[in-house]
Design a protein around this motif. Sequence first.
Motif, mmCIF file in Angstrom:
data_model
loop_
_atom_site.group_PDB
_atom_site.id
_atom_site.type_symbol
_atom_site.label_atom_id
_atom_site.label_comp_id
_atom_site.label_asym_id
_atom_site.label_seq_id
_atom_site.Cartn_x
_atom_site.Cartn_y
_atom_site.Cartn_z
ATOM 1 N N VAL A 285 12.741 -20.166 -12.176
ATOM 2 C CA VAL A 285 13.255 -18.836 -12.553
ATOM 3 C C VAL A 285 14.014 -18.210 -11.395
ATOM 4 O O VAL A 285 15.109 -17.646 -11.574
ATOM 5 C CB VAL A 285 12.092 -17.941 -13.011
ATOM 6 C CG1 VAL A 285 12.571 -16.507 -13.209
ATOM 7 C CG2 VAL A 285 11.490 -18.463 -14.313
ATOM 8 N N LEU A 286 13.469 -18.286 -10.180
ATOM 9 C CA LEU A 286 14.152 -17.714 -9.012
ATOM 10 C C LEU A 286 15.465 -18.437 -8.722
ATOM 11 O O LEU A 286 16.459 -17.802 -8.337
ATOM 12 C CB LEU A 286 13.233 -17.800 -7.789
ATOM 13 C CG LEU A 286 11.997 -16.894 -7.806
ATOM 14 C CD1 LEU A 286 11.129 -17.165 -6.593
ATOM 15 C CD2 LEU A 286 12.393 -15.426 -7.856
ATOM 16 N N GLY B 49 17.407 -19.840 -11.011
ATOM 17 C CA GLY B 49 18.366 -19.352 -11.998
ATOM 18 C C GLY B 49 18.878 -17.964 -11.669
ATOM 19 O O GLY B 49 20.075 -17.674 -11.820
ATOM 20 N N ILE B 50 18.004 -17.083 -11.191
ATOM 21 C CA ILE B 50 18.436 -15.721 -10.817
ATOM 22 C C ILE B 50 19.403 -15.769 -9.635
ATOM 23 O O ILE B 50 20.417 -15.057 -9.606
ATOM 24 C CB ILE B 50 17.205 -14.860 -10.496
ATOM 25 C CG1 ILE B 50 16.386 -14.630 -11.769
ATOM 26 C CG2 ILE B 50 17.619 -13.521 -9.895
ATOM 27 C CD1 ILE B 50 15.045 -13.980 -11.529
ATOM 28 N N GLU B 51 19.102 -16.630 -8.663
ATOM 29 C CA GLU B 51 19.989 -16.740 -7.496
ATOM 30 C C GLU B 51 21.350 -17.302 -7.895
ATOM 31 O O GLU B 51 22.387 -16.851 -7.390
ATOM 32 C CB GLU B 51 19.319 -17.630 -6.458
ATOM 33 C CG GLU B 51 19.811 -17.401 -5.025
ATOM 34 C CD GLU B 51 21.082 -18.180 -4.739
ATOM 35 O OE1 GLU B 51 21.811 -17.783 -3.813
ATOM 36 O OE2 GLU B 51 21.336 -19.178 -5.429
ATOM 37 N N PRO C 109 22.549 -20.361 -15.389
ATOM 38 C CA PRO C 109 21.433 -19.584 -14.828
ATOM 39 C C PRO C 109 20.482 -19.028 -15.878
ATOM 40 O O PRO C 109 19.251 -19.037 -15.685
ATOM 41 C CB PRO C 109 22.137 -18.452 -14.072
ATOM 42 C CG PRO C 109 23.474 -18.989 -13.751
ATOM 43 C CD PRO C 109 23.839 -19.848 -14.904
ATOM 44 N N ILE C 110 21.028 -18.546 -16.999
ATOM 45 C CA ILE C 110 20.166 -17.998 -18.049
ATOM 46 C C ILE C 110 19.282 -19.093 -18.642
ATOM 47 O O ILE C 110 18.088 -18.891 -18.898
ATOM 48 C CB ILE C 110 21.025 -17.317 -19.134
ATOM 49 C CG1 ILE C 110 21.670 -16.049 -18.569
ATOM 50 C CG2 ILE C 110 20.179 -16.969 -20.360
ATOM 51 C CD1 ILE C 110 22.704 -15.430 -19.475
ATOM 52 N N VAL D 94 16.454 -19.850 -16.269
ATOM 53 C CA VAL D 94 15.404 -18.826 -16.337
ATOM 54 C C VAL D 94 14.536 -19.038 -17.572
ATOM 55 O O VAL D 94 13.295 -18.953 -17.514
ATOM 56 C CB VAL D 94 16.033 -17.419 -16.339
ATOM 57 C CG1 VAL D 94 14.978 -16.352 -16.624
ATOM 58 C CG2 VAL D 94 16.697 -17.135 -14.993
ATOM 59 N N LEU D 95 15.159 -19.336 -18.697
ATOM 60 C CA LEU D 95 14.399 -19.584 -19.930
ATOM 61 C C LEU D 95 13.527 -20.833 -19.820
ATOM 62 O O LEU D 95 12.388 -20.853 -20.306
ATOM 63 C CB LEU D 95 15.360 -19.709 -21.112
ATOM 64 C CG LEU D 95 16.104 -18.433 -21.523
ATOM 65 C CD1 LEU D 95 17.105 -18.733 -22.632
ATOM 66 C CD2 LEU D 95 15.125 -17.365 -21.980
ATOM 67 N N GLY E 43 12.244 -22.107 -17.023
ATOM 68 C CA GLY E 43 11.116 -21.810 -16.147
ATOM 69 C C GLY E 43 10.051 -20.981 -16.848
ATOM 70 O O GLY E 43 8.844 -21.250 -16.726
ATOM 71 N N ALA E 44 10.482 -19.980 -17.618
ATOM 72 C CA ALA E 44 9.516 -19.165 -18.368
ATOM 73 C C ALA E 44 8.822 -19.982 -19.449
ATOM 74 O O ALA E 44 7.609 -19.819 -19.691
ATOM 75 C CB ALA E 44 10.242 -17.967 -18.996
ATOM 76 N N SER F 273 15.847 -24.411 -7.921
ATOM 77 C CA SER F 273 15.677 -24.897 -9.293
ATOM 78 C C SER F 273 15.302 -26.370 -9.338
ATOM 79 O O SER F 273 14.473 -26.790 -10.154
ATOM 80 C CB SER F 273 16.961 -24.648 -10.087
ATOM 81 O OG SER F 273 18.063 -25.298 -9.468
#
Length: 217
Positions: free
Chosen positions: A84-85, A87-89, A116-117, A120-121, A123-124, A163
């Motif tokens: 997630v981190l 993807g945010i970066e 990136p989105i 994040v998905l 990782g969640a 990632s």
Amino acid sequence: MKEASASEQQTDEHQTDEQQASLLALSRRSRRAAERETAAEREAPGTDHFEQGTDGSGPGGAQEDAGFRHWCRQRPFISGLLVVLGGIELFFSSQLDTGNLQIQFGIEGLQATVIPIVLVLLGASAIFRPTHHVFYGIIALVLGVYSLIGVNLGGFIFGMLLSSIGAVLVVAWMGPRGPRAKKAKKSKKSHAKELGAEASAAERKGNQESVSEERDS
């Protein structure tokens, strides 16, 4: 001869009775030890909560902390958080603006925001649905490596590293392992070893007694 055979049968019966009695005693001891260990495990969390409550945190906060830790142990929490981190970066590295100059080294288009989105998905999803962690980890690894070309040099390489490392850890996650399960496995192994050792000792004693009786006869 008849008297000797009758005496041998009686000695064999006595030996079998003694072996059965010893096995029953061993089973009772193992049951008592298991009950003691379970009682100690039940009392241990209560003592921890009591100590935390005396420090000032309160029993409610201690229970919440214990529940959160147990929840984290049941899933790849840290590895999913790394994905997630990453993807945010990656997302924020492609949105850099210095006045009228927009910094973007990757290919312009939707992939600078879609990758990136999706990371994040993934990782969640690995955190909240750990049963499919291998699938999520493989896709996250492919996207993390591809971000080196598609998203601003992989978010200046930091996003790609975060990632990719998180995705590898998600794939390598071996499932939930609680401390109680480890203790139970260790206690079972120790009980089995003790029972085997005591049973072998009882068999040796029985063999020695039979040999001595045969010599006496």
